[in-house]
Design an enzyme around this catalytic site. Structure first.
Site, PDB file in Angstrom:
ATOM      1  N   SER A  26       0.853  -1.328   0.079  1.00  0.00           N
ATOM      2  CA  SER A  26      -0.009   0.021  -0.070  1.00  0.00           C
ATOM      3  C   SER A  26       0.825   1.356  -0.137  1.00  0.00           C
ATOM      4  O   SER A  26       1.699   1.440  -0.943  1.00  0.00           O
ATOM      5  CB  SER A  26      -1.023   0.047   1.169  1.00  0.00           C
ATOM      6  OG  SER A  26      -1.918   1.004   0.983  1.00  0.00           O
ATOM      7  N   ASP A  37      -8.037  -3.058  -7.731  1.00  0.00           N
ATOM      8  CA  ASP A  37      -7.744  -2.754  -6.227  1.00  0.00           C
ATOM      9  C   ASP A  37      -8.829  -2.241  -5.377  1.00  0.00           C
ATOM     10  O   ASP A  37      -9.509  -0.994  -5.804  1.00  0.00           O
ATOM     11  CB  ASP A  37      -6.637  -2.302  -6.133  1.00  0.00           C
ATOM     12  CG  ASP A  37      -6.188  -1.952  -4.826  1.00  0.00           C
ATOM     13  OD1 ASP A  37      -5.413  -2.552  -4.160  1.00  0.00           O
ATOM     14  OD2 ASP A  37      -6.293  -0.749  -4.135  1.00  0.00           O
ATOM     15  N   HIS A  74      -7.000  -5.928  -1.284  1.00  0.00           N
ATOM     16  CA  HIS A  74      -5.720  -4.785  -1.145  1.00  0.00           C
ATOM     17  C   HIS A  74      -4.795  -5.558  -0.319  1.00  0.00           C
ATOM     18  O   HIS A  74      -5.093  -6.153   0.524  1.00  0.00           O
ATOM     19  CB  HIS A  74      -6.265  -3.604  -0.475  1.00  0.00           C
ATOM     20  CG  HIS A  74      -5.310  -2.380  -0.498  1.00  0.00           C
ATOM     21  ND1 HIS A  74      -4.817  -1.736  -1.644  1.00  0.00           N
ATOM     22  CD2 HIS A  74      -4.847  -1.786   0.399  1.00  0.00           C
ATOM     23  CE1 HIS A  74      -4.028  -0.897  -1.168  1.00  0.00           C
ATOM     24  NE2 HIS A  74      -3.699  -0.890   0.068  1.00  0.00           N
TER      25      HIS A  74
END
Ligand SMILES: *[C@@H]1O[C@H](CO)[C@@H](O)[C@H](O)[C@H]1NC(C)=O
Ligand SMILES: *[C@@H]1O[C@H](CO)[C@@H](O)[C@H](O)[C@H]1NC(C)=O
Length: 427
Positions: free
Chosen positions: A214, A312, A371
């Protein structure tokens, strides 16, 4: 050594005396045992560990290390507390191999937002746990069956507390609501490498993989080439893995350029420091563009593996501003075609680069609505398959310099079940 020998001789003499003397208290014996342990066993263990490394406990526990001298080095979280990382030592043939993993957690988008973040674990080390047993699965697992390539590597889980993907570089704190807030992400990275080298033995590293998820996955793309300049001559293999760090520079579903504008603000507020001559030259008049994965990726020299969903979950909900509920409910409206379109654009951004196709690089592009697959869920690590192989399989091939690249991802169907890959968790 001499002093130790004398103490040892003294101890042995005392022990002989104690054993020869009836009625000697157990306490004395146990004191002696402890003294002998301190004198003999501990240093032997330390020498053994230093030479061969040591297998961790079954849980693969990692231990917190706060960076010393953080005030001098500027390795400070938003609130001015010292930055740090959780660590598990490598063992066996992983003793000199290092996985340095940059944690994620979004960004703080303005001064007030960063002030609020400074009261949380994403902006302060004051409440960090001393040990964590949740770094024990997927790529962090210490089990060779679960994690055949990295299980015995030194694991460095770098905490995220600067709010800008380890990139900020503002010398003086700013004042928000009467309190000082620090933007020192780049210093955190710098001080972390220094501490790993001189405090943890990374100066002997032969293999180093920089990874992150991330905001940490973006940091990996931003800093992979710079990070290599910090490593010593012992390193023979250096590579980078970005998990879910490819956030596109794009307007949202409503047509507002929300994400590009907030990231531009973060770039300026934190005086983001990116060492990427190629990208900076390409974007001379808009250097903030180098804060976006798509502009950075094409310039990366480090062998890089991109693990990303083209649908995503964070990108869809936050950047496109399409809520999770909208997807299944709107089979006949614009959402699925819109997402398919966005997914194609993302594939184009990635595949129209030399980086994607270079032999030294790899990638796992999938369509699961997730994610950080690979660092958060077992399914994303080994369950989801693309052409019969999981992310774990592709990573293993890439690590051994073999071709490891998924092909053009499939596209969602306009009606149920939407998802085009049956191994993804259902929508
Ligand atoms: C770090 O702190 C220690 C004492 O805590 C001190 O001896 C040392 O000189 C400091 N190092 C630097 C680089 O400031
Ligand atoms: C995000 O979507 C919501 C609901 O559709 C809308 O009210 C809001 O204005 C959108 N945000 C932006 C920044 O466009």
């Amino acid at each position: 050594m001499k002093r130790k020998m004398r103490r040892l001789v003294g101890l042995v003499a005392l022990a002989t005396l104690a054993l020869a003397t009836p009625g000697v208290e157990a306490q004395l014996l146990s004191d002696l045992a402890e003294a002998a342990e301190n004198l003999l066993v501990r240093p032997l263990e330390a020498a053994w560990d230093a030479t061969f490394g040591k297998a961790p406990d079954a849980a693969g526990t990692v231990y917190l290390e706060l960076l010393p001298n953080a005030t001098e080095t500027g390795a400070l979280c938003l609130d001015g507390s010292p930055a740090g990382y959780w660590f598990r030592k490598g063992w066996g043939d992983g003793k000199d191999k290092w996985l340095v993993f940059l944690e994620g957690g979004g960004w703080c988008f303005n001064e007030q937002d960063c002030y609020e973040r400074s009261k949380t674990i994403l902006g302060s080390s004051k409440q960090w746990a001393q040990t964590r047993s949740d770094r024990s699965s997927q790529i962090f697992s210490a089990d060779p069956k679960e994690n055949p390539d990295f299980y015995n590597w030194n694991l460095v889980d770098v905490a995220y507390c600067d709010g800008a993907s380890f990139s900020g570089n503002v010398a003086e704190p700013i004042t928000v609501n009467g309190e000082e807030i620090y933007f020192r992400g780049k210093n955190i990275l710098e001080a972390t490498v220094w501490h790993l080298k001189y405090g943890k033995g990374m100066t002997f590293a032969t293999d180093v993989v920089l990874a992150g998820c991330s905001a940490g996955g973006l940091a990996t793309l931003l800093h992979a080439d710079w990070f290599e300049t910090r490593l010593g001559p012992s390193v023979k293999n250096y590579k980078a893995i970005s998990f879910s760090g490819f956030f596109p520079d794009t307007p949202n579903f409503q047509g507002e350029p929300w994400y590009p504008s907030v990231m531009k603000y973060v770039y300026e507020m934190q005086q983001v420091d990116i060492h990427s001559p190629g990208c900076l030259a390409d974007n001379m008049n808009e250097q903030y563009k180098c804060f976006f994965a798509q502009n950075q990726y094409r310039h990366i020299k480090t062998p890089v593996f991109l693990a990303n969903s083209v649908y995503d979950m964070y990108t869809i909900s936050v950047i496109y501003n399409v809520s999770q509920q909208t997807i299944p409910e709107n089979e006949n409206n614009l959402v699925v075609p819109y997402l398919n379109d966005k997914s194609r654009s993302l594939w184009d951004l990635i595949s129209w680069t030399g980086t994607w196709w270079a032999g030294k690089n790899g990638g796992f592009l999938h369509t699961c609505f997730t994610h950080c697959a690979g660092c958060l869920t077992d399914s994303g690590w080994s369950g989801v398959k693309v052409d019969g192989m999981s992310l774990r399989d592709y990573l293993g091939l890439w690590l051994r310099n073999q071709v490891a690249r998924t092909r053009e991802p499939c596209v969602y169907t306009l009606g149920e079940p939407f998802q085009c890959n049956p191994t993804c968790p259902p929508l």
